[in-house]
Enzyme design. Structure first.
Site, mmCIF file in Angstrom:
data_model
loop_
_atom_site.group_PDB
_atom_site.id
_atom_site.type_symbol
_atom_site.label_atom_id
_atom_site.label_comp_id
_atom_site.label_asym_id
_atom_site.label_seq_id
_atom_site.Cartn_x
_atom_site.Cartn_y
_atom_site.Cartn_z
ATOM 1 N N SER A 176 0.855 -1.186 0.000
ATOM 2 C CA SER A 176 0.000 0.000 0.000
ATOM 3 C C SER A 176 0.889 1.232 0.000
ATOM 4 C CB SER A 176 -0.877 0.006 1.255
ATOM 5 O OG SER A 176 -1.487 1.267 1.470
ATOM 6 N N TYR A 189 -2.727 -1.039 10.495
ATOM 7 C CA TYR A 189 -2.671 -1.245 9.047
ATOM 8 C C TYR A 189 -1.358 -0.712 8.474
ATOM 9 C CZ TYR A 189 -4.091 -1.106 4.123
ATOM 10 O OH TYR A 189 -4.156 -1.281 2.764
#
Length: 291
Positions: A176, A189
């Protein structure tokens, strides 16, 4: 053909990436079976179908909604490729080992392994529970370790098959932009994605001498069901575009195209790299005017 656009009530038009035709796929992955985790929705689904369009047979991993996984498999078989669906929680070692063993038995081997499965359990840092932390780290980071360890063992056992690919195997870790961009309210995350960066690079360093290539894809804002609220209204879309210099949201097929290239021999000299597919989000656009 006129561009499709999302239009606000006052007539202001907002760009819509759906106006763009999909780039063509070519059979560069023929004879190279693949396994994609989290492949029954969003980015994982697009990657599984993209690999199939490029000639690969595909094992589709899922945890919930088996009927959707079967729909993805049906789409792939209509493309003339073989597909199987495999239920496994990637954070559980026994389930991962069984999944890879079944895929290898079904296809004879694997050449491509894409760790895409991931989730969020968002919370302010001071309110984040250990369960929220462990759940995200378990799936997003430990899950990638377990899956890619199983894949690497098969690649090393089989070695290079020159008539199929220059590499013994191709590992793709779905990361990401948040392996680089801090994300308040999502500490678990962002930490998992930062961990994926080092996991990927360390694997690439260790496995490179065995002709196993390891890379990552770092998606930015992608139009998937998990983040609908970020793009499905003009106001939300406009706010999102302040983070994207290229001024369009990404499509799942943008990620699929990147995965196909990384898995192909066209990328044979690429290992240990993160390919950001983010419209420039990692350029920190807030500093475009001097901060």
């Amino acid at each position: 053909m006129a561009d499709k656009q999302t239009t606000e009530p006052d007539g202001e038009a907002l760009p819509d990436a759906a106006r763009l035709p999909n780039a063509p796929y070519h059979p560069v992955l023929a004879g190279q079976p693949a396994l994609v985790t989290g492949a029954n929705s969003g980015i994982g689904e697009a990657v599984a179908i993209g690999l199939a369009k490029a000639g690969a047979d595909v094992a589709i991993n899922y945890v919930t909604h088996p009927e959707v996984a079967e729909e993805v498999a049906h789409t792939i078989t209509k493309l003339g490729r073989r597909a199987i669906t495999l239920k496994a929680d990637v954070s559980r070692e026994d389930e991962v080992e069984a999944m890879y063993a079944k895929a290898i038995t079904e296809f004879g081997t694997l050449h491509i392994s894409v760790s895409n499965a991931g989730l969020q359990r968002d919370s302010a840092f001071v309110d984040m529970t250990l369960e929220q932390w462990n759940t995200v780290i378990g799936v997003n980071l430990t899950g990638q370790f377990l899956c890619q360890r199983a894949a690497a063992r098969e690649f090393l056992k089989r070695g290079v098959v020159p008539s199929v690919s220059k590499a013994a195997g191709k590992i793709i870790c779905m990361s990401s932009v948040h392996q680089e961009v801090p994300w308040a309210g999502h500490v678990n995350y962002a930490s998992s994605k930062g961990g994926i960066k080092m996991l990927m690079e360390s694997m690439a360093q260790e496995l490179g001498p065995h002709f196993v290539r390891v890379n990552a894809i770092g998606p930015g804002a992608i139009r998937t069901p998990i983040n609908t609220a970020a793009w499905n209204t003009p106001d939300a879309y406009r706010a999102l575009m302040t983070l994207v210099p290229y001024k369009r949201i990404g499509e799942p097929d943008d990620i699929a195209q990147a995965a196909v290239w990384l898995a192909s021999d066209a990328a044979d000299y690429v290992t240990g790299a993160t390919l950001f597919v983010d419209g420039g989000m990692t350029l920190y656009p807030g500093f475009a005017t001097g901060g």
